[in-house]
Enzyme design. Structure first.
Site, PDB file in Angstrom:
ATOM      1  N   GLU A 243      54.699  21.682  59.215  1.00  0.00           N
ATOM      2  CA  GLU A 243      53.617  22.301  58.333  1.00  0.00           C
ATOM      3  C   GLU A 243      54.465  23.443  57.753  1.00  0.00           C
ATOM      4  O   GLU A 243      55.210  24.277  58.186  1.00  0.00           O
ATOM      5  CB  GLU A 243      52.816  22.748  59.618  1.00  0.00           C
ATOM      6  CG  GLU A 243      51.584  24.057  58.875  1.00  0.00           C
ATOM      7  CD  GLU A 243      51.006  23.700  57.509  1.00  0.00           C
ATOM      8  OE1 GLU A 243      50.167  22.633  57.629  1.00  0.00           O
ATOM      9  OE2 GLU A 243      51.261  24.309  56.734  1.00  0.00           O
TER      10      GLU A 243
ATOM     11  N   ASP B  81      49.324  14.584  55.984  1.00  0.00           N
ATOM     12  CA  ASP B  81      48.238  15.216  56.000  1.00  0.00           C
ATOM     13  C   ASP B  81      48.387  16.465  55.259  1.00  0.00           C
ATOM     14  O   ASP B  81      48.493  17.592  55.861  1.00  0.00           O
ATOM     15  CB  ASP B  81      48.029  15.388  57.394  1.00  0.00           C
ATOM     16  CG  ASP B  81      46.557  16.224  57.526  1.00  0.00           C
ATOM     17  OD1 ASP B  81      46.047  16.609  56.716  1.00  0.00           O
ATOM     18  OD2 ASP B  81      46.360  16.573  58.691  1.00  0.00           O
ATOM     19  N   SER B  82      48.237  16.496  54.059  1.00  0.00           N
ATOM     20  CA  SER B  82      48.479  17.507  53.031  1.00  0.00           C
ATOM     21  C   SER B  82      47.220  17.914  52.225  1.00  0.00           C
ATOM     22  O   SER B  82      46.552  17.353  52.429  1.00  0.00           O
ATOM     23  CB  SER B  82      49.703  17.333  52.178  1.00  0.00           C
ATOM     24  OG  SER B  82      49.216  16.577  51.051  1.00  0.00           O
TER      25      SER B  82
ATOM     26  N   ASP C  55      59.116  23.233  55.261  1.00  0.00           N
ATOM     27  CA  ASP C  55      58.669  22.470  53.735  1.00  0.00           C
ATOM     28  C   ASP C  55      58.846  20.896  54.414  1.00  0.00           C
ATOM     29  O   ASP C  55      60.115  20.456  54.498  1.00  0.00           O
ATOM     30  CB  ASP C  55      59.617  22.825  52.793  1.00  0.00           C
ATOM     31  CG  ASP C  55      58.941  22.164  51.381  1.00  0.00           C
ATOM     32  OD1 ASP C  55      58.031  21.185  51.525  1.00  0.00           O
ATOM     33  OD2 ASP C  55      59.411  22.424  50.263  1.00  0.00           O
ATOM     34  N   GLY C  56      57.727  20.165  54.058  1.00  0.00           N
ATOM     35  CA  GLY C  56      57.998  18.939  54.498  1.00  0.00           C
ATOM     36  C   GLY C  56      58.765  17.844  53.651  1.00  0.00           C
ATOM     37  O   GLY C  56      59.259  16.944  53.916  1.00  0.00           O
TER      38      GLY C  56
ATOM     39  N   ASP D  92      46.496  22.137  60.884  1.00  0.00           N
ATOM     40  CA  ASP D  92      45.419  22.442  61.903  1.00  0.00           C
ATOM     41  C   ASP D  92      45.549  21.675  63.168  1.00  0.00           C
ATOM     42  O   ASP D  92      44.713  21.890  64.167  1.00  0.00           O
ATOM     43  CB  ASP D  92      43.852  22.064  61.304  1.00  0.00           C
ATOM     44  CG  ASP D  92      43.895  20.536  60.719  1.00  0.00           C
ATOM     45  OD1 ASP D  92      44.056  19.772  61.750  1.00  0.00           O
ATOM     46  OD2 ASP D  92      43.940  20.483  59.431  1.00  0.00           O
TER      47      ASP D  92
ATOM     48  N   PRO E 245      52.154  23.789  46.957  1.00  0.00           N
ATOM     49  CA  PRO E 245      53.546  23.340  47.818  1.00  0.00           C
ATOM     50  C   PRO E 245      53.373  21.780  48.128  1.00  0.00           C
ATOM     51  O   PRO E 245      54.360  21.013  48.353  1.00  0.00           O
ATOM     52  CB  PRO E 245      53.255  23.995  49.033  1.00  0.00           C
ATOM     53  CG  PRO E 245      51.937  24.716  48.925  1.00  0.00           C
ATOM     54  CD  PRO E 245      51.558  24.953  47.703  1.00  0.00           C
TER      55      PRO E 245
END
Ligand code: SAM
Length: 284
Positions: free
Chosen positions: A110, A160-161, A141-142, A90, A167
């Site tokens: 993100e 910040d997931s 993918d982080g 976001d 995932p």
């Protein structure tokens, strides 16, 4: 649905409670490659973003979470130049990070580009720093990003997931923390959203233990209010590679050259003091 007011409710199994907002209409719904994304218009909270049925943010209260995910960690670091945000599609955390002038680069990783596209459309105020030349938005993918990150290349990692399912599950384990530890420069800080202290204490304890296990010498959990999330009371957990986390750049925080709505140097100090049950449970 019609435009008559109705309610969006998220029933939260693990807390045996629900959160609800009065809504006037569904602005958008799609199934992305990763999750179902819904955007609702509410009567009192601005727009509401929901991923796979879980409330992510409202226009009205997201500042609490975004400020507390960014500023305590950044003011706890002596000179945060290179910051990575994992998740955070976001863009609200990224915006807060970029308020710090000493930050030279901030990469947001993100997994789901559609979340960011929806934020640009329905939460444009959160995306206002996206064109800052210091910002880089990656859609990846982080977990893989951190695995491939160069050793000792990052000052602050902000996770910040979503909740630790789907995932995001792999963002809460020892292997992931090891990659973060390796990628941080000495004195570097990892901060991760750590769910509600009232009902997810076991998860918080396990995160803290795993962070210590991989080498983080100092670990602190900070609670803060967040009406849109289960129990209304949330937390983040910070871990430092090296020295302790009891102090922060207090003078810098008192004279910060940007406005915040929740975070202040005094809030920072207060947030470091845990309520009795948490202090006892976490051994601080
Ligand atoms: N503040 C919110 C909360 O605590 O409920 C989280 C907001 S943010 C929108 C969470 C983001 O994390 C989602 O957009 C999701 O796609 C992203 N995410 C989940 N797992 C990820 C992963 N492995 N790598 C990168 N992003 C991930």
């Amino acid at each position: 649905m019609t435009n008559a007011p109705s309610w969006f409710n998220e029933q939260v199994d693990y807390s045996g409670s629900s959160i609800g907002f009065r809504v006037t209409k569904k602005l958008h719904e799609e199934q992305s490659a990763f999750q179902k994304i819904e955007i609702w218009e509410t009567t009192d909270w601005g727009n509401l973003m929901v991923l796979d049925g879980c409330i992510m943010l409202t226009s009205r209260d997201n500042f609490l979470y975004h400020e507390m995910m960014a500023h305590p960690a950044l003011f706890s670091h002596s000179n945060p130049k290179r910051v990575v945000v994992i998740g955070g599609g976001d863009c609200g955390t990224l915006r807060e990070v970029l308020r710090h002038r000493e930050v030279e680069s901030a990469v947001q990783v993100e997994i789901d580009e559609r979340v960011t596209r929806m934020a640009e459309q329905y939460f444009p105020e959160l995306c206002e720093a996206n064109n800052d030349p210091r910002a880089q938005l990656l859609f990846d993918d982080g977990i893989a990003y951190m695995r491939d990150a160069a050793a000792e290349s990052i000052d602050v990692i902000i996770v910040d997931s979503t909740d630790p399912v789907g995932p995001a599950e792999g963002l809460f384990n020892e292997a992931f923390y090891q990659t973060c530890y390796k990628a941080l420069r000495p004195g570097g800080i990892l901060v991760q959203q750590s769910e509600p202290p009232l009902t997810q204490l076991a998860l918080i304890k396990s995160m803290r233990q795993l962070m210590r296990q991989v080498g983080f010498a100092a670990v602190r959990t900070i609670p803060f209010p967040q009406p849109a999330y289960p129990t209304g009371w949330w937390s983040c957990t910070m871990a430092r590679k090296g020295a302790d986390l009891s102090g922060f750049r207090e003078r810098g925080a008192y004279s910060k050259p940007f406005a915040t709505r929740y975070y202040s140097a005094d809030i920072h100090k207060a947030a470091m003091i845990l309520p009795e049950f948490l202090r006892e449970a976490l051994g601080e």
